[in-house]
Design a protein around this motif. Structure first.
Motif, PDB file in Angstrom:
ATOM      1  N   ARG A 166      45.490  64.639  58.467  1.00 37.22           N
ATOM      2  CA  ARG A 166      46.411  63.534  58.782  1.00 37.22           C
ATOM      3  C   ARG A 166      46.238  62.363  57.814  1.00 37.22           C
ATOM      4  NH1 ARG A 166      49.985  60.981  60.775  1.00 37.22           N
ATOM      5  NH2 ARG A 166      50.374  60.305  62.909  1.00 37.22           N
ATOM      6  N   PHE A 167      44.978  62.048  57.462  1.00 39.28           N
ATOM      7  CA  PHE A 167      44.729  60.794  56.739  1.00 39.28           C
ATOM      8  C   PHE A 167      44.080  60.945  55.360  1.00 39.28           C
ATOM      9  CE2 PHE A 167      44.195  59.885  61.351  1.00 39.28           C
ATOM     10  CZ  PHE A 167      45.362  59.144  61.528  1.00 39.28           C
ATOM     11  N   ALA A 168      43.445  62.074  55.080  1.00 37.47           N
ATOM     12  CA  ALA A 168      42.606  62.128  53.863  1.00 37.47           C
ATOM     13  C   ALA A 168      43.237  62.885  52.707  1.00 37.47           C
ATOM     14  CB  ALA A 168      41.244  62.729  54.208  1.00 37.47           C
ATOM     15  N   ARG A 169      44.523  63.219  52.821  1.00 38.49           N
ATOM     16  CA  ARG A 169      45.116  64.023  51.754  1.00 38.49           C
ATOM     17  C   ARG A 169      46.063  63.220  50.865  1.00 38.49           C
ATOM     18  NH1 ARG A 169      47.018  69.422  54.650  1.00 38.49           N
ATOM     19  NH2 ARG A 169      48.512  69.233  52.956  1.00 38.49           N
ATOM     20  N   SER A 170      45.816  61.936  50.817  1.00 38.13           N
ATOM     21  CA  SER A 170      46.672  61.076  50.005  1.00 38.13           C
ATOM     22  C   SER A 170      46.337  61.233  48.517  1.00 38.13           C
ATOM     23  CB  SER A 170      46.456  59.631  50.434  1.00 38.13           C
ATOM     24  OG  SER A 170      46.963  58.772  49.459  1.00 38.13           O
ATOM     25  N   THR A 171      47.339  61.049  47.679  1.00 37.28           N
ATOM     26  CA  THR A 171      47.107  61.105  46.227  1.00 37.28           C
ATOM     27  C   THR A 171      46.937  59.690  45.646  1.00 37.28           C
ATOM     28  OG1 THR A 171      49.485  61.048  45.880  1.00 37.28           O
ATOM     29  CG2 THR A 171      48.454  63.224  45.871  1.00 37.28           C
ATOM     30  N   LYS A 172      46.997  58.688  46.532  1.00 37.42           N
ATOM     31  CA  LYS A 172      47.041  57.292  46.044  1.00 37.42           C
ATOM     32  C   LYS A 172      45.882  56.912  45.128  1.00 37.42           C
ATOM     33  CE  LYS A 172      49.954  54.974  49.359  1.00 37.42           C
ATOM     34  NZ  LYS A 172      49.919  54.609  50.768  1.00 37.42           N
ATOM     35  N   SER A 173      44.708  57.497  45.359  1.00 32.58           N
ATOM     36  CA  SER A 173      43.543  57.072  44.565  1.00 32.58           C
ATOM     37  C   SER A 173      43.372  57.830  43.261  1.00 32.58           C
ATOM     38  CB  SER A 173      42.273  57.218  45.409  1.00 32.58           C
ATOM     39  OG  SER A 173      42.374  56.416  46.560  1.00 32.58           O
ATOM     40  N   PHE A 174      44.215  58.845  42.996  1.00 30.50           N
ATOM     41  CA  PHE A 174      44.115  59.566  41.711  1.00 30.50           C
ATOM     42  C   PHE A 174      44.677  58.711  40.581  1.00 30.50           C
ATOM     43  CE2 PHE A 174      44.351  63.709  44.187  1.00 30.50           C
ATOM     44  CZ  PHE A 174      43.140  64.203  43.749  1.00 30.50           C
ATOM     45  N   TYR A 175      43.997  58.723  39.447  1.00 30.31           N
ATOM     46  CA  TYR A 175      44.562  58.116  38.231  1.00 30.31           C
ATOM     47  C   TYR A 175      43.911  58.761  37.005  1.00 30.31           C
ATOM     48  CZ  TYR A 175      40.262  55.318  38.031  1.00 30.31           C
ATOM     49  OH  TYR A 175      38.946  54.927  37.977  1.00 30.31           O
ATOM     50  N   ALA A 176      44.584  58.635  35.869  1.00 26.28           N
ATOM     51  CA  ALA A 176      44.022  59.162  34.616  1.00 26.28           C
ATOM     52  C   ALA A 176      43.599  57.993  33.736  1.00 26.28           C
ATOM     53  CB  ALA A 176      45.059  60.012  33.895  1.00 26.28           C
ATOM     54  N   THR A 177      42.444  58.123  33.126  1.00 27.16           N
ATOM     55  CA  THR A 177      41.923  57.060  32.244  1.00 27.16           C
ATOM     56  C   THR A 177      42.488  57.239  30.826  1.00 27.16           C
ATOM     57  OG1 THR A 177      40.043  58.373  31.504  1.00 27.16           O
ATOM     58  CG2 THR A 177      39.739  57.090  33.540  1.00 27.16           C
ATOM     59  N   ALA A 222      39.332  63.135  32.424  1.00 23.73           N
ATOM     60  CA  ALA A 222      40.078  61.869  32.423  1.00 23.73           C
ATOM     61  C   ALA A 222      40.542  61.470  33.822  1.00 23.73           C
ATOM     62  CB  ALA A 222      41.286  61.991  31.500  1.00 23.73           C
ATOM     63  N   ILE A 223      40.450  62.403  34.788  1.00 27.43           N
ATOM     64  CA  ILE A 223      40.982  62.078  36.120  1.00 27.43           C
ATOM     65  C   ILE A 223      39.877  61.527  37.013  1.00 27.43           C
ATOM     66  CG2 ILE A 223      42.168  63.009  38.163  1.00 27.43           C
ATOM     67  CD1 ILE A 223      43.546  65.013  36.338  1.00 27.43           C
ATOM     68  N   LYS A 227      36.806  54.714  42.598  1.00 25.79           N
ATOM     69  CA  LYS A 227      35.652  54.419  41.727  1.00 25.79           C
ATOM     70  C   LYS A 227      34.579  55.493  41.841  1.00 25.79           C
ATOM     71  CE  LYS A 227      35.820  50.109  39.913  1.00 25.79           C
ATOM     72  NZ  LYS A 227      36.149  50.590  38.600  1.00 25.79           N
ATOM     73  N   GLN A 228      34.555  56.164  43.025  1.00 28.33           N
ATOM     74  CA  GLN A 228      33.387  56.997  43.358  1.00 28.33           C
ATOM     75  C   GLN A 228      33.181  58.208  42.469  1.00 28.33           C
ATOM     76  OE1 GLN A 228      36.121  56.722  45.436  1.00 28.33           O
ATOM     77  NE2 GLN A 228      36.308  58.465  46.827  1.00 28.33           N
ATOM     78  N   THR A 229      34.220  58.646  41.739  1.00 31.89           N
ATOM     79  CA  THR A 229      34.060  59.874  40.949  1.00 31.89           C
ATOM     80  C   THR A 229      33.643  59.597  39.502  1.00 31.89           C
ATOM     81  OG1 THR A 229      36.427  59.838  40.485  1.00 31.89           O
ATOM     82  CG2 THR A 229      35.705  61.224  42.325  1.00 31.89           C
ATOM     83  N   GLU A 230      33.573  58.307  39.133  1.00 34.19           N
ATOM     84  CA  GLU A 230      33.304  57.960  37.723  1.00 34.19           C
ATOM     85  C   GLU A 230      31.972  58.509  37.223  1.00 34.19           C
ATOM     86  OE1 GLU A 230      33.701  53.728  37.439  1.00 34.19           O
ATOM     87  OE2 GLU A 230      35.886  53.813  37.685  1.00 34.19           O
ATOM     88  N   THR A 231      30.974  58.510  38.102  1.00 33.05           N
ATOM     89  CA  THR A 231      29.631  58.921  37.658  1.00 33.05           C
ATOM     90  C   THR A 231      29.287  60.359  38.071  1.00 33.05           C
ATOM     91  OG1 THR A 231      28.761  57.997  39.694  1.00 33.05           O
ATOM     92  CG2 THR A 231      28.720  56.566  37.750  1.00 33.05           C
TER      93      THR A 231
END
Ligand SMILES: Cc1cc2nc3c(=O)[nH]c(=O)nc-3n(C[C@H](O)[C@H](O)[C@H](O)COP(=O)(O)O)c2cc1C
Ligand code: SF4
Ligand code: SF4
Length: 244
Positions: A166-177, A222-223, A227-231
């Protein structure tokens, strides 16, 4: 016939191993058009990853679309650790004679750091041996329920799984650097085709299974997801099984 859904390759590999060991074929449900005629099939298998102690939406929908059968039916879910009642939930919509969970490398990079190299190799080796046993049991038409359900399976496969869908399948936090070179791989391989390239950069639409193929398989790393996936590391099975 063995049908699979896979984000980062674990379930594809497991399905292909079982197919090779049992003299069968493994087909990706995302690429099926149309579903083959299953009337003369001696066995029908479903192989897929566990998502929040449950069955991914596309596999559940696929299982619901299958008719009754006299074939030997089995399911194998791949998971990083534990499956809860995933296989019981699948069996409720598509009765399975045998159910298995198979522990494989974790790909849920948006939730936590991934397995280290040694753990990845150990899990794949152990899974490889387990698949030999599973294939033998399938050939013997032996009914088996061998699933690592873990603790509090009812709660996790119930409320927590509902919350995930219901709540955790959003794409809003994806971005490419800026590391993105516009190769388009993420868009070509997204199973919901929700990624498009605009000005040489990926843009995410709404429909997402959270398979995490895009973030794990980008050759440029690049994806990111917030913030949590950067490292954190990235995982797909390909570099581990290509040399075998
Ligand atoms: C959205 C999501 C949720 C997950 N939930 C679980 C889980 O509840 N339990 C678990 O052990 N592993 C979980 N995992 C890990 C995957 O099930 C595991 O890495 C699986 O083998 C990936 O398969 P694939 O490579 O075929 O996509 C999750 C992974 C994703 C992407
Ligand atoms: S796969 Fe990576 S490098 Fe290629 S377009 Fe997508 S984000 Fe950019
Ligand atoms: S956007 Fe990424 S995580 Fe979502 S379905 Fe497509 S490849 Fe999978």
């Amino acid at each position: 016939m063995i049908f699979y859904f896979s984000g980062t390759g674990n379930s594809r590999w497991a399905a292909e191993q079982i197919a090779a060991l049992t003299g069968d074929k493994a087909l990706d449900i995302i690429a099926l058009d149309p579903v083959p005629d299953l009337h003369n099939e001696a066995q029908i298998g479903l192989v897929f990853p566990v998502y929040a102690w449950g069955v991914p939406e596309p596999m559940l929908a696929f299982a619901q679309s299958l008719g009754k059968t006299d074939a030997f039916t089995f399911g194998v879910c791949t998971c990083g650790e534990e499956a809860g009642y995933t296989m019981k939930k699948l069996s409720a919509v598509y009765p399975l004679r045998s159910s298995y969970s198979l522990v494989m490398p974790n790909n849920y990079v948006i939730g936590s750091e991934l397995d280290d190299e040694m753990t990845v190799r150990h899990k794949i080796d152990t899974a490889s041996a387990e698949l030999q046993t599973i294939a033998q049991e399938i050939l013997q038409r032996k009914p088996v329920y061998r699933v690592s359900e873990g603790t509090h399976a009812g709660l996790k496969s119930g409320m927590v799984n509902f919350g995930f869908n219901r709540f955790a399948r959003s794409t809003k936090s994806f971005y490419a650097t800026d590391a993105c070179n516009g190769c388009g791989l993420c868009a070509r391989h997204c199973p919901t085709q929700t990624i498009t390239l605009a000005d040489g950069k990926p843009r995410w639409g709404k429909q997402c299974y959270q398979c995490l193929r895009c973030i794990n398989a980008c050759p440029q790393r690049a994806i990111q997801y917030g913030k949590q996936t950067e490292t954190r590391g990235r995982y797909t099975i390909d570099p581990y099984v290509k040399s075998r």
